[in-house]
Structures are given as C-alpha cells and as structure tokens.
Scaffold this motif. Structure first.
Motif, PDB file in Angstrom:
ATOM      1  N   GLY A 129      54.098  36.449  45.221  1.00 57.01           N
ATOM      2  CA  GLY A 129      53.309  37.087  46.267  1.00 57.01           C
ATOM      3  C   GLY A 129      53.753  38.516  46.536  1.00 57.01           C
ATOM      4  O   GLY A 129      54.867  38.925  46.199  1.00 57.01           O
ATOM      5  N   GLN A 130      52.861  39.277  47.135  1.00 55.12           N
ATOM      6  CA  GLN A 130      53.103  40.683  47.423  1.00 55.12           C
ATOM      7  C   GLN A 130      52.638  40.974  48.850  1.00 55.12           C
ATOM      8  O   GLN A 130      51.512  40.634  49.227  1.00 55.12           O
ATOM      9  CB  GLN A 130      52.334  41.569  46.441  1.00 55.12           C
ATOM     10  N   GLU A 131      53.549  41.562  49.628  1.00 52.82           N
ATOM     11  CA  GLU A 131      53.160  41.964  50.992  1.00 52.82           C
ATOM     12  C   GLU A 131      52.197  43.131  50.893  1.00 52.82           C
ATOM     13  O   GLU A 131      52.485  44.140  50.233  1.00 52.82           O
ATOM     14  CB  GLU A 131      54.396  42.366  51.788  1.00 52.82           C
ATOM     15  N   ILE A 132      51.053  43.006  51.536  1.00 50.73           N
ATOM     16  CA  ILE A 132      50.001  44.026  51.417  1.00 50.73           C
ATOM     17  C   ILE A 132      49.699  44.597  52.788  1.00 50.73           C
ATOM     18  O   ILE A 132      49.188  43.893  53.679  1.00 50.73           O
ATOM     19  CB  ILE A 132      48.727  43.438  50.792  1.00 50.73           C
ATOM     20  N   GLY A 192      47.864  30.359  46.510  1.00 46.79           N
ATOM     21  CA  GLY A 192      47.888  30.578  47.950  1.00 46.79           C
ATOM     22  C   GLY A 192      48.648  31.815  48.379  1.00 46.79           C
ATOM     23  O   GLY A 192      48.853  32.040  49.584  1.00 46.79           O
ATOM     24  N   LYS A 193      49.071  32.654  47.423  1.00 44.43           N
ATOM     25  CA  LYS A 193      49.850  33.845  47.739  1.00 44.43           C
ATOM     26  C   LYS A 193      49.057  35.100  47.375  1.00 44.43           C
ATOM     27  O   LYS A 193      48.374  35.148  46.354  1.00 44.43           O
ATOM     28  CB  LYS A 193      51.178  33.829  46.995  1.00 44.43           C
ATOM     29  N   SER A 194      49.172  36.106  48.209  1.00 44.59           N
ATOM     30  CA  SER A 194      48.456  37.361  47.972  1.00 44.59           C
ATOM     31  C   SER A 194      49.144  38.171  46.884  1.00 44.59           C
ATOM     32  O   SER A 194      50.378  38.310  46.888  1.00 44.59           O
ATOM     33  CB  SER A 194      48.387  38.186  49.263  1.00 44.59           C
ATOM     34  N   CYS A 195      48.344  38.691  45.977  1.00 43.59           N
ATOM     35  CA  CYS A 195      48.831  39.550  44.894  1.00 43.59           C
ATOM     36  C   CYS A 195      47.870  40.729  44.745  1.00 43.59           C
ATOM     37  O   CYS A 195      46.808  40.762  45.377  1.00 43.59           O
ATOM     38  CB  CYS A 195      48.925  38.777  43.588  1.00 43.59           C
ATOM     39  N   ILE A 196      48.256  41.678  43.900  1.00 39.86           N
ATOM     40  CA  ILE A 196      47.400  42.840  43.644  1.00 39.86           C
ATOM     41  C   ILE A 196      47.109  42.916  42.148  1.00 39.86           C
ATOM     42  O   ILE A 196      48.031  42.839  41.329  1.00 39.86           O
ATOM     43  CB  ILE A 196      48.059  44.140  44.117  1.00 39.86           C
ATOM     44  N   GLU A 197      45.827  43.075  41.809  1.00 40.15           N
ATOM     45  CA  GLU A 197      45.403  43.219  40.419  1.00 40.15           C
ATOM     46  C   GLU A 197      44.978  44.665  40.168  1.00 40.15           C
ATOM     47  O   GLU A 197      44.202  45.228  40.938  1.00 40.15           O
ATOM     48  CB  GLU A 197      44.231  42.284  40.120  1.00 40.15           C
TER      49      GLU A 197
END
Length: 454
Positions: A53-56, A87-92
């Motif tokens: 996951g990535q904190e956005i 269920g975890k936020s990521c960036i593409e």
C-alpha cells in the motif's frame, strides 16, 4: 478494482514500495522507454509483488507528475491513477513514448531484465543510429504521390488468396498487411502491388546480361525489366535458367531437367537481392551470366552491422526492408529465422558472398566451365532442346541461342554479337549444319534459320 496483484518486475514493469523511491522510479521509466517504448510502474508494491500500500495525500499524484515532467527529457505524459490491490491503495503510472533516447536527470538508461543500467556513450550512439534508421526505412515511408487507383486490385486479391487469407476489399487488405497508414500508401505497397511501380520508382528495375567470356568485354545479350517485385523476381529467375546449361536425369520414362546451378539456390539469392537492397540508391538489381559464373548484385551492404562470416556461419538476419520481408514471408518466400544463406550454401556450397563498394554480390560457379581456352569439339554442356551427348563449343551454343531469339538474324550480326570474325562465324555455322542441328531456309538475304531439335 483489482483484489489481487500477481505480477513481478519485468522489462516493462517496475514496482516501488513507496514514493520515497521517486528518483529511481523516474530512472526506471526512462530505462523501460528506451528499451520498449511503453510500460507500467506501481507505487505501493514491493519488488517481489507483495502489496504493502501507498499513503496518498492531496498532492501525491501531482508530485509524481511534476517529477516526471521535470526530470525526463524528451517530455513524457503518463497516465497516473489511484488503484486498489488486496484492499490497499496503490498508484499506477502508465507511460509510453517513441522519442528515444530518453534521459533521466541528464543521463540515459536501458532496461535489462528488471534492472536499469546506464548507457555508455557507444551504446547511446547505437541507440540513436537505430532510431534514425527505423525512421528512415524506405519501405514503410509514405509514397505521397500514389493513391489507391495506382494499386492493382487483381495483384492484391491474388496475393491474399495465396497467403491463405480472406479478401475483404482493396483498402482493408492493404491496411491489414500494414501497407497503408491513415489512408496513405507506403512505398512497399506501390513497389509490390502497383500497376506501374516504375512511374514512382525508376529503380524498380532489373537488368540482365549474358557475356561471352569471364569478363564484360563481349556482351551477347542484355535485357532491362520494370514492374513490381514479384514480376521482377520471376523474370530474373527465368533469365538465368534460360542462359545456363541444363542437364537431365530420368525418373522412370520421364525426363527431369537439372540446371547446372540449383534452381532453389538461384531463387533464394534473387529474392534476397530484392528484399534487402537499399531502395534509396538509384540502381537496379543486376544479373550477369558469365562463361564461368553467375552474379546477382544489389545496392546495399549487409544491414545491422552483420559481416559476411556471420551470415555464412550463423542463422541471423537483419532486415533493411521489414515490410517487404513480411510480405514475402506471408507467402513463404522467406523465413524469419535467417536461413536464406544457409539454404543457398546447402545446395551450392561453393557460393561466394562479398561486398564491393556499395554492392552486395552473390556468385555461383558454373559447373560446366573449363579453364582451358575454347577449342572446336570441346564439350561445354547440354541445353534443353539439344541432342543428348552432342558436343558443342561455347561459340556454337551462343550462335544457336541467338538464332532461337531471331531466326532471321544475319551472319554479320551473329559475328558482332558473338564477338568473333566473320570467317569464324561461317565455320561454326557450317559445323552446326554438319551436326544436323541447323538448316538454312531460303536465300541468304530473304531466308531464315531453322534449328533442328533432336
């Protein structure tokens, strides 16, 4: 939404644990672009594919976009979006570009497996040269003067049928064959399927000649041909087979003609000449039949840094005209594995390949040639139509060949074409008559020659 992330790093995919790795991420984008011109990168995924996951925040996507814009040259305009894995936020980050070479922080990189390696000066030069060559490829360039009306629908329809495909109209077929772009025709489309390619390309030409000796001193015959590549290849093959010796073997009661040079090897060399020639150069493909050899010449040295030794010992091929090569491959005229040279050598082991000036030359040795000077009664081979076992001199063969082309040719013209004296010409004619191979019908001025086939 993607519930699971099952990918690992590759030559077109880079994974970063977080945006704390933004600088190496920018470098990875450049390395992938320089190798494949497109790829993807994810923040929030470890390099083994584990999603962390990535904190956005409000400015996270903008920060990534600004870094790519500020530190990559030429400019790249990626698509950056938030995605969810497990269920975890990521960036593409999805990116593409064809303006290689790309630089990150003033340096060029290349992707090798899942690593980003700096390019040396030499590697960078090669990358730039390769880019320029690809942009300047003659066959894929647009022929601005040509339109669909200049293309023979009959030729295209026949080709599509031979390739085992369904014909669905002229324009659609050309698009599927990658011979048309945005309604414009490529040079390959015109030179392969044009009604009169020579109207657009004066070098859509074949020049053939027969010489009486081992050099170009005495020309027996010379012919020029213009037209599409399929026609020119066929004419080149026919010309050589018509002007070399043909033996025979019996299969049961059937006579099988056997050329002194393998027909398959000749055809392969001719196809290669038209496929790999440099069409930016104004010249023709040239076929020369000498007393001791046959040469096939085309403008254009070996492409892609290949050497003569490499093409003879390795099954490798670099294509100067990729579109033309693909069309020939569709009907099995060439293979993608670079086996053309090895096929020629398997049939004609003594074949010679060389580069002279800007010419690539293939030379086949003629099997019925003798080094000694021609003498009356010397056996130099057997042509189709001549009596089996009949011994003929080279000059007598040439005389018969010229008479086959023009039965009303004069003795003086025969003398000039063969390159021998009038007395010698008369002696050879007399001997051909005695052998029962030649007869004169009518008077010397108004009559004609008749060849007696036995």
């Amino acid at each position: 939404m993607n519930p699971f992330f099952k990918q690992k790093e590759s030559e077109t995919l880079e994974l970063k644990k977080s945006t704390a790795q933004l600088k190496p991420a920018v470098i990875s984008i450049v390395a992938i672009l320089n190798k494949h011109q497109e790829g993807k990168l994810y923040f929030g995924v470890k390099d083994d594919g584990t999603v962390v996951g990535q904190e956005i925040g409000n400015d996270t996507l903008r920060t990534i976009s600004q870094a790519i814009s500020a530190y990559i040259e030429p400019k790249v305009y990626p698509v950056i979006r938030q995605v969810t894995f497990e269920g975890k936020s990521c960036i593409e980050v999805e990116f593409q570009g064809n303006e290689v070479p790309y630089f990150a922080y003033g340096r060029a990189y290349i992707r090798t497996s899942d690593e980003d390696k700096p390019l040396s000066v030499k590697e960078l030069e090669n990358l730039i040269l390769r880019k320029n060559k690809d942009q300047l490829k003659w066959d894929s360039s647009i022929c601005r003067e040509a339109s669909l009306e200049d293309i023979s629908e009959e030729k295209v329809r026949s080709f599509v049928k031979e390739a085992g495909k369904e014909y669905k109209g002229l324009e659609n077929s050309l698009k599927k064959l990658k011979l048309a772009k945005d309604g414009n025709l490529t040079n390959a489309a015109v030179i392969l399927f044009g009604k009169k390619p020579e109207d657009f390309f004066p070098n859509a030409k074949l020049r053939c000649a027969v010489f009486a000796t081992n050099d170009t001193s005495y020309i027996i015959d010379m012919q020029d041909y213009t037209g599409d590549l399929f026609y020119l290849i066929g004419e080149a093959e026919k010309y050589i087979l018509k002007n070399i010796h043909i033996g025979m073997r019996l299969e049961g009661l059937k006579r099988i003609d056997v050329p002194e040079i393998s027909k398959e090897a000749i055809r392969e060399a001719i196809i290669n000449a038209f496929c790999h020639r440099d069409y930016y150069e104004y010249d023709s493909v040239n076929v020369a039949v000498f007393k001791n050899r046959v040469e096939i010449r085309n403008k254009g040295l070996l492409y892609g840094g290949l050497t003569i030794e490499q093409i003879k010992t390795e099954m490798v091929s670099e294509r100067r005209n990729e579109l033309i090569a693909e069309i020939f491959h569709e009907i099995h005229w060439i293979e993608k594995w670079g086996r053309g040279i090895s096929l020629i050598l398997s049939m004609e082991p003594d074949t010679d390949f060389k580069e002279v000036g800007t010419q690539f030359i293939v030379t086949f040795k003629r099997k019925y040639f003798e080094d000694s000077e021609e003498r009356d009664g010397e056996k130099v081979g057997e042509k189709v139509g001549e009596k089996v076992g009949e011994t003929l001199t080279q000059n007598q063969e040439v005389i018969l060949s010229l008479i086959r082309e023009n039965s009303r040719i004069s003795a003086r013209e025969l003398s000039d074409r063969v390159g021998i004296s009038a007395r010698k010409t008369e002696e050879n004619i007399s001997k051909l008559k005695k052998k029962g191979l030649l007869k004169r019908i009518g008077s010397a001025r108004g009559g004609y020659w008749e060849i007696i086939e036995k």
